[in-house]
Scaffold this motif. Structure first.
Motif: not given
Length: 289
Positions: A27, A30, A87, A91
């Motif tokens: 993450e 991201r 998105r 994770k």
């Protein structure tokens, strides 16, 4: 060959306190990359290993889409193209390292080779961020990397253990083949010459094998003939270039050793079922032919 334009993913490069190596939460990656970039096909020149610990989603590598759940481990090698799913759905731990970062170890040349394209692994149960299956642990790498002054040499040797453990994880039945030495030599030669040499006899002469020997080795490792392996590699590179660059089809055809664009288009249609222009439309890149 003209260098392909890579999407804006320089922030994914493994730079930080230890050059050529980086590990952290998926993450976090991201959060650094502008929205929409990872969801398009992109290519990087380093290895990425991603362990999914939470969520469910998809990840596409070389036009194969993998269902990802906790316990999924993905290893994407330099040169492969990938596309992340939406998105917020997955994770985990995301490792990035340069091809030259791991120290030499038995089998490293084959395991780290660009032709070694086993991507998806069902790694097993998770506990405290570690994999119980095979003793694989990304947590040790994460802890060392988080130190005030992480040791490059410790990271290199911990990474070696992780990669060797990853290689012995169970594979899907479709991937359980014999990666023999003859096939490995053929693939290394193919990576160096597939843009110019399209015939099996050219590789046989260079490697000192007969065409029949190369074909048997390829069938043992992949279930495909040597000629099919060559054609598969050319078609894969064509797909990669069509999906993540804006090079005209004629330029791609010449780069892959085709004297005429029409011959390339016929080859591509035979291998993929669609013509190059339609393939680009399917993957969101409507660019000149």
């Amino acid at each position: 060959m003209q260098r392909a334009r890579i999407h804006d993913i320089e922030c994914m490069a493994p730079e930080g306190p230890v050059p050529g190596f980086q590990i952290g939460p998926l993450e976090e990656l991201r959060g650094r990359v502008p929205e929409g970039i990872l969801e398009r096909f992109n290519r990087v020149d380093f290895h990425t290993v991603t362990l999914i610990t939470e969520g469910r989603g998809e990840h596409t590598v070389d036009f194969v889409t993998y269902d990802c759940v906790p316990g999924t481990l993905l290893w994407v090698r330099p040169g492969q193209v990938q596309r992340f799913g939406p998105r917020g759905e997955l994770k985990g731990t995301h490792l990035r390292f340069a091809p030259a970062f791991p120290p030499p170890f038995p089998g490293s040349e084959s395991l780290l080779a660009p032709w070694h394209r086993h991507v998806f692994h069902e790694a097993g149960d998770l506990k405290a961020g570690d994999l119980k299956a095979g003793g694989l642990s990304l947590a040790a790498l994460t802890r060392e990397y988080a130190r005030l002054e992480p040791s490059r040499e410790i990271l290199r040797h911990l990474l070696t253990a992780v990669l060797l453990d990853l290689d012995r994880l169970p594979r899907r039945p479709s991937e359980s083949r014999d990666c023999n030495d003859t096939y490995a030599s053929f693939c290394s030669a193919l990576e160096a010459s597939y843009t110019t040499d399209h015939r099996v006899d050219q590789y046989a002469a260079r490697l000192g094998y007969t065409v029949r020997t190369l074909t048997r080795a390829c069938q043992s490792a992949t279930g495909r003939t040597a000629k099919q392996v060559i054609d598969d590699r050319i078609a894969l590179q064509a797909q990669r270039l069509l999906a993540h660059t804006e090079q005209p089809v004629s330029t791609i055809a010449r780069a892959l050793g085709f004297g005429e664009t029409t011959n390339f288009s016929k080859f591509f249609a035979r291998m993929t079922g669609v013509v190059p222009g339609d393939f680009r439309v399917l993957h969101g890149r409507g660019v000149p032919a």
